[in-house]
Every structure is written in C-alpha cells, then in structure tokens.
Design a protein around this motif. Structure first.
Motif, PDB file in Angstrom:
ATOM      1  N   CYS A  30      12.538  -2.612   7.789  1.00 41.30           N
ATOM      2  CA  CYS A  30      11.917  -3.582   6.334  1.00 41.30           C
ATOM      3  C   CYS A  30      10.757  -4.581   6.937  1.00 41.30           C
ATOM      4  N   GLY A  31       9.670  -4.545   6.318  1.00 43.34           N
ATOM      5  CA  GLY A  31       8.602  -5.564   6.742  1.00 43.34           C
ATOM      6  C   GLY A  31       7.855  -5.867   5.494  1.00 43.34           C
ATOM      7  N   LEU A  32       6.494  -6.492   5.540  1.00 44.32           N
ATOM      8  CA  LEU A  32       5.721  -6.936   4.712  1.00 44.32           C
ATOM      9  C   LEU A  32       4.412  -6.214   4.718  1.00 44.32           C
ATOM     10  N   ALA A  88       7.142  -6.293  -0.128  1.00 40.97           N
ATOM     11  CA  ALA A  88       8.056  -5.518   0.695  1.00 40.97           C
ATOM     12  C   ALA A  88       7.506  -4.264   0.960  1.00 40.97           C
ATOM     13  N   VAL A  89       8.046  -3.657   2.293  1.00 38.33           N
ATOM     14  CA  VAL A  89       7.704  -2.315   2.730  1.00 38.33           C
ATOM     15  C   VAL A  89       9.029  -2.112   3.390  1.00 38.33           C
ATOM     16  N   VAL A  90       9.726  -0.907   2.914  1.00 35.29           N
ATOM     17  CA  VAL A  90      11.030  -0.486   3.653  1.00 35.29           C
ATOM     18  C   VAL A  90      10.776   0.937   3.867  1.00 35.29           C
ATOM     19  N   PHE A  91      10.621   1.104   4.870  1.00 34.10           N
ATOM     20  CA  PHE A  91      10.666   2.710   5.651  1.00 34.10           C
ATOM     21  C   PHE A  91      12.208   3.057   5.725  1.00 34.10           C
ATOM     22  N   MET A  92      12.384   4.412   5.232  1.00 34.05           N
ATOM     23  CA  MET A  92      13.733   5.045   5.176  1.00 34.05           C
ATOM     24  C   MET A  92      13.664   6.450   5.647  1.00 34.05           C
ATOM     25  N   SER A  93      14.618   6.566   6.723  1.00 33.80           N
ATOM     26  CA  SER A  93      14.626   8.358   7.359  1.00 33.80           C
ATOM     27  C   SER A  93      15.835   9.034   6.418  1.00 33.80           C
ATOM     28  N   GLU A  94      15.436  10.266   6.249  1.00 29.28           N
ATOM     29  CA  GLU A  94      16.403  10.916   5.852  1.00 29.28           C
ATOM     30  C   GLU A  94      17.287  11.628   6.942  1.00 29.28           C
ATOM     31  N   GLY A 154       6.758  -2.703  -2.645  1.00 30.99           N
ATOM     32  CA  GLY A 154       7.193  -3.576  -3.657  1.00 30.99           C
ATOM     33  C   GLY A 154       6.108  -3.687  -4.562  1.00 30.99           C
ATOM     34  N   ALA A 155       6.425  -3.875  -5.759  1.00 33.01           N
ATOM     35  CA  ALA A 155       5.349  -4.146  -6.949  1.00 33.01           C
ATOM     36  C   ALA A 155       4.829  -5.742  -6.684  1.00 33.01           C
ATOM     37  N   ALA A 156       5.422  -6.498  -6.112  1.00 32.84           N
ATOM     38  CA  ALA A 156       5.053  -8.023  -6.167  1.00 32.84           C
ATOM     39  C   ALA A 156       4.923  -8.730  -4.806  1.00 32.84           C
ATOM     40  N   PRO A 157       4.473  -9.519  -4.650  1.00 32.33           N
ATOM     41  CA  PRO A 157       4.851 -10.127  -3.193  1.00 32.33           C
ATOM     42  C   PRO A 157       6.194 -10.576  -2.967  1.00 32.33           C
ATOM     43  N   GLY A 197       1.550  -1.184   4.488  1.00 32.98           N
ATOM     44  CA  GLY A 197       1.598  -0.660   3.104  1.00 32.98           C
ATOM     45  C   GLY A 197       0.134   0.019   3.063  1.00 32.98           C
ATOM     46  N   ALA A 198      -0.313   0.485   4.040  1.00 28.72           N
ATOM     47  CA  ALA A 198      -1.663   1.391   4.121  1.00 28.72           C
ATOM     48  C   ALA A 198      -1.176   2.869   3.643  1.00 28.72           C
ATOM     49  N   ARG A 199      -2.197   3.381   3.262  1.00 30.08           N
ATOM     50  CA  ARG A 199      -1.795   5.043   2.864  1.00 30.08           C
ATOM     51  C   ARG A 199      -1.757   5.880   4.273  1.00 30.08           C
TER      52      ARG A 199
END
Length: 529
Positions: free
Chosen positions: A262-264, A270-276, A288-291, A393-395
């Motif tokens: 998890c980071g910002l 919020a940005v959460v990376f998840m491995s399957e 996240g949708a908001a700060p 959060g970049a694409r």
C-alpha cells in the motif's frame, strides 16, 4: 544448538553497515550474468545459520503465549483455548506499526504477523487434528516488542497483544457490503500483508475455500452454503487499538491474494497493489476515490485495475464498475497478464514497485515475455516497475528484471547484480529497510535442494548477500527493520516440513532439538554482533 559459520565470502556485516551508511530511494542493481559466485549459497542444515557479524535472538515460537492467559504449549494436545491465545503454526511478518514515545522512555514496537497455513501432517500426530483447533492456529498475531538490556523481546500480555482467528468477528465495509452482509466471523488464510501510510495493517486473505471445507460441520457458521462470500477479501486491522474490529474492504475486490503493498498516489489517494496467488497470477491495483488523509474512508471506494504487459511495460486497465468486479475480481480481470507465481511486493520512496515472482516451471516457450523471460524455470525472479512521473497511481509503469534466480553454476539463465556473493531460488517476500536495501525472503515450499531458503539483502546499486538461512524444510517469512535501522526481524517458517516429513518424523526438531518436541516456526531478531 544454533550453528554459526561462514556462509559467504567476505563480511556480510561490513557490507550491511556500508549499505546503511548510504541512503537510497530504490534498488538500482542491474541483473547480469555472474560466474564467480560460490558453488552453493547455503546447503540445508538441521538448524538455522547466521551470517558472520550478526547475532540472532529468538523472539517467539509456535505455541508461545501471545495473551497472558495462554497455557503452556503441549504439542499434540493443543486445545481450542490454547490455540486461540498462542503464536500460530506458520508465520509471515506483515509489518511494524509506529507507536508514540512512551513516558517511561522504553523503546517499543508493535509487530503484526500473519499465520497463513496449518499443515495437518506436521501440526498433529498422525496428521489427524481437530479442524477447529487448526482454525485457531491460523489468522494473525499482534505482538508488543520492547527494548530490554539492548535486545528486543516480546512482551507477554502487552496492551495491544491480540490473536485474530477463524472466530474473530469482522465488519464488512464498502460497496459490496449490502450484498455480502454487514459482518462475518473469521479471517482465513491471510498471506503477505503490509502497513498502510496511515498506520493500519492490511491482511489479504488467500485461498479460503479449503479452510471453509475443513471447518464446515465443525465450527459454527462455516456450514452455510453462502458463507464463502464473506472470505477472500483484504482485511484492514487497526493494530494499535485492541478494541477495534477488523474490517473487510470490499472495494478492493475478492480474489485469492498472495500479497499486498500500500502507498499513496500523487493526488493523495490510497493505492493498493495486489498479487493473485497462482502459477500464472495477475497483478491488480486499487486506487482510492478520494485523498487518504488519516485513512478514514481511504479504502471505502475506488477503481480496480489489472496489469497488462506491453513489451517491457505494464499498463493498468480498469475493471468494469459494479458488483461483479468486486465479488468475482479474478474473472473480471481475466484479460490481465500472468506473472510467474507473483508474491510479495514493496514500494520504494520514489514510487518504484518491486514484485517477487516465485517461479513457474509450467510457462511455455510461446508464453515468455520481457517480464517473464524464461520457460520451464522454477527459480523465480524479481521485477521493478517505475511509474510515470514517480506516481504509483499512473497508468503506465516501465518494468525491468532486477534478478533472475537460480544457481549460476548450473543455470546459465540466472542473473545477479555485480558484487553479489549469493544466489537464491523462489523469492517470495520483499521489504525495504531505511537504507534502501531490498530484503528478500525465499520459499521453496519444503523442497530440499542444493540451497536452503534464506533472507537476502540486495544493496543499493550493488549486489546480493545472504544474511540468514532457515533450517531444512523451512522458509523465510518476510522481514522488517526497527526504526533505528540496527535490528532486522525475520521468521523461520515451518522448519522440518519437507515433503516427506510429518509430526512424528520431521526433518529437524529445531529450535528446541528435544526428542519428541516438534519443530516450531520461530520469529528471530538479527543485530550486528
């Protein structure tokens, strides 16, 4: 009976001190062919092995008390009450939670550890144990650590000390709560967790169906045909507040996860990376949708995306909005690219995302790509992804291979950074310390090979060194560094659990090495000697 001997040429301690002296925001080592490494990193031993210049202290073991009311450990006779108050059978460090300075001046830390699994053949005589007891052996532990006489110790019965099990009541929050339900009993199969920027801990549930089948008919509530909908989520835990309920965050989707980080984003969300969890697992991201602010509502709503490999880059493709993407995230992300058993992750201060891939011998020649460059190889590799503008959060992220695992004496495809004095297989957990070292834990799933699983350090702009080796049959369950940067914490997971072993005949009886005593998962500290 803890063996200590030279594990690598040169002084690992000196290299570690040099690494601590130079701060760096990311690991920039380049994977190159290496032919001058020793013929073996560390052959499996009956005990653990510590690199020269380091002191190893035992902190807590399977069966030791987490809560002050826990009874003494009686292997083979563990009760429900005992298991729910003792340290679990397996363990992976989720992270250290920051604590305010104490009035008495004693240095304290709050450690959160997941207990992802219980191998019945190793935990119970003849492999037959009560499923309900096993359900209490898994979950998570919150531990209070204190500095006493220059060493970190676990404080039995500390204020925040806590066990999370299959019986812990959890709140369900987010956009799928109305469909799934407002509460559910239990956290199942939590894997590689992580600490959020707002000081909570994320516990990602992995493959939970097996646990539900095991518990059905034995534990209240698990026999319902609809119970599965309450599992497979990311659980947020406020470890500093022992009265808080764990919260399952449905906005992050439902799938079996191997790990989270998890980071910002640059906009403060919020940005959460998840491995399957799977041999061709995919990489997902929640934004996240908001700060995020103090974390209140940071994970309530947002956008899910899956990574697609384009040449040496990954591009995030948003999943369709709506309930199906939340409750069946793996299906919604079916167009994502598969990685070689993706596992643990770490986010550097400059936004770089590191991903450990344990290896996938089933990948065919036609399936290789720049980020999964080997077919039929189970040694694994580590990737680094640099987001555009340093924004998680970049694409679009630029990817590169940091390390290709394997023994360079026998595997010409292996690659390590110049200056490396060690090699590895099956990287599983990743953590970054304050000096920019990438701490790598390996997990060969009990296979006995020409190298033991261990904790490795990749230095900023430098090579790979071995710090600690687990006993035969064991793996390494993550790492964390104390804020002062002088002590590392790690876990020797399920020692003795080779593929042929069982409770009566383990491959080792470490750490007690007493006849009749089973091997025990053990959390240790490593400090300069």
């Amino acid at each position: 009976m803890i063996g200590r001997r030279g594990v690598m040429a040169g002084s690992v301690a000196a290299l570690a001190m040099a690494g601590a002296a130079r701060a760096s925001t990311s690991v920039l080592g380049t994977a190159e062919p290496v032919t001058s490494l020793p013929p073996g990193s560390e052959a499996p031993q009956l005990n653990d092995v510590v690199a020269p210049g380091w002191r190893r202290d035992v902190l807590i073991r399977w069966g030791d008390a987490v809560l002050p009311s826990a009874p003494p450990f009686r292997p083979g006779e563990v009760t429900l009450a005992a298991a729910s108050q003792q340290f679990g059978w397996d363990a992976i460090i989720a992270g250290l939670v920051k604590m305010p300075p104490a009035d008495d001046g004693v240095r304290r830390l709050l450690m959160v550890v997941t207990h992802p699994d219980v191998q019945m053949r190793m935990a119970f005589p003849r492999g037959r144990g009560a499923a309900t007891v096993a359900g209490k052996m898994q979950g998570a532990s919150v531990l209070n650590l204190a500095m006493q006489n220059g060493r970190w110790v676990v404080v039995a019965g500390g204020y925040q000390s806590r066990r999370i099990t299959d019986g812990t009541l959890c709140r369900i929050a987010g956009p799928a709560a109305a469909s799934v339900g407002q509460t559910v009993q239990g956290v199942l199969a939590p894997s590689i967790g992580g600490v959020t920027p707002w000081n909570t801990v994320l516990l990602p549930e992995g493959h939970t169906a097996g646990w539900i089948r095991r518990l059905a008919g034995h534990a209240p509530g698990f026999g319902s045909p609809t119970v599965g909908a309450g599992f497979g989520w990311v659980v947020e835990l406020d470890a500093a507040n022992p009265m808080s309920f764990p919260v399952k965050r449905t906005a992050l989707g439902r799938l079996p996860r191997a790990g989270v980080a998890c980071g910002l984003a640059a906009d403060g969300s919020a940005v959460v990376f998840m491995s399957e969890d799977g041999p061709m697992g995919r990489l997902f991201r929640f934004k996240g949708a908001a700060p995020a602010g103090t974390g209140e509502g940071a994970l309530e709503a947002g956008t899910l995306a899956v990574a697609v490999i384009e040449h040496s880059h990954i591009v995030w493709h948003d999943l369709p909005a709506g309930l199906p993407s939340l409750t069946a995230t793996a299906s919604a992300g079916r167009r994502g690219s598969g990685f070689d058993a993706p596992s643990g992750m770490a986010i550097a201060p400059d936004g770089t995302l590191y991903l450990a891939c344990r290896g996938n011998p089933g990948r065919g020649i036609s399936q290789i790509d720049p980020l999964n460059p080997r077919a039929g190889n189970g040694a694994g590799h580590i990737l680094a992804f640099a987001p555009e503008g340093g924004d998680p959060g970049a694409r679009r992220f630029a990817g590169r291979v940091v390390l290709l695992g394997g023994n360079p004496a026998h595997d010409s495809s292996s690659r390590y950074a110049p200056g490396s004095t060690a090699w590895l297989r099956a990287p599983s957990t990743l953590d970054l310390d304050g000096s920019g070292r990438l701490l790598i834990g390996t997990d060969q799933r009990g296979a006995v090979t020409d190298t033991a699983d261990g904790l490795f350090a990749m230095h900023p702009h430098g090579g790979l060194d071995l710090l600690y080796s687990a006993p035969v049959g064991g793996a390494v369950g993550g790492a964390a560094a104390d804020p002062a940067g002088k002590t590392l914490f790690t876990v020797a997971r399920h020692p003795g659990a080779t593929r042929e072993a069982d409770f009566a005949d383990p491959a080792t009886r470490w750490p007690t090495v007493r006849p009749g005593m089973p091997p025990q998962t053990t959390m240790v500290s490593l400090a300069p000697d």
